[in-house]
Design an enzyme around this catalytic site. Sequence first.
Site, mmCIF file in Angstrom:
data_model
loop_
_atom_site.group_PDB
_atom_site.id
_atom_site.type_symbol
_atom_site.label_atom_id
_atom_site.label_comp_id
_atom_site.label_asym_id
_atom_site.label_seq_id
_atom_site.Cartn_x
_atom_site.Cartn_y
_atom_site.Cartn_z
ATOM 1 C CB CYS A 74 -9.612 4.407 5.247
ATOM 2 S SG CYS A 74 -9.668 2.975 6.354
ATOM 3 C CB CYS A 115 -6.582 2.752 6.332
ATOM 4 S SG CYS A 115 -7.885 1.775 5.565
#
Length: 280
Positions: free
Chosen positions: A54, A51
């Site tokens: 993230c 991700c």
Amino acid sequence: MKKILCLLLIVGSFSTSLKASTNWLTSFDDAKKMSQALNKPILVDFWAFWCGPCKEMDQNVWSKEDIKSLMDNFVPVKIDIDANVGLARTYNVRAIPHILILDGWGNILYTSVGYKDKKEITALLESFSVNMAAVHQGLAILEKDKENAYSNVRVAQKFQDGAFILKGESKKAFLRSSNSYFKEGLKFVPKDKPALKEKVELFMALNKAYGGSCKSVLKGLHKALPKIDASNKSLYYYIEFYCYHTQKDETKATESYSKLAELNSNTYLKKANYLIKKSE
């Protein structure tokens, strides 16, 4: 003594785990235990190695010292969605980063999907830096009998008391939780306890007032006044006072305060006096 020693050992091991992982736990079960022990809300960051946003949050937000300082008011836990599919499904995580703030039993107080910058996270953490002791005490009792009207109402009141002094997202969250437990409590009010049912409905009206809908609350209150049980009059006049005070109608607020004072209700008088002092 053994129980106290056990608790200290548990908290100590959690603290070591937190430091070792740069403030983040990785076990959700440990996070709940720690939250209940320390009376801090749980901060959850659902993420994955692949991700991009993230990783950006790790670099630009979570790693900053002022953010870490605010995180001391929480039990922070990072959950890898690939390794915790069931938990991600439980919380309906379909996109990441997905941030949650929970109570010690894992009930949702706040949820957000997508990247949040440092300013947004700062505001969020400041808003939810709340001592959860009163709420957790109520939840511990409720856990023993979830179909008990009084236990549900007790938890609802604890959330309501928190909302009374909170602002922003945390205030909204506590009011939502309070309403949820009041509604659940209504399901289990005995038919021979009409005054309790009325009290719960008044508490829900107070939540509505705390949420900014004083005009409609007053309209409903005045229709109900002739039927209000004597045991609920102090709550009634406190709600009336709160609404008039909020609307800056000091003449009517003073009238409501006088009626409240005549009933000598320390709980509601303290709240009314707090509001008066706050506005001076």
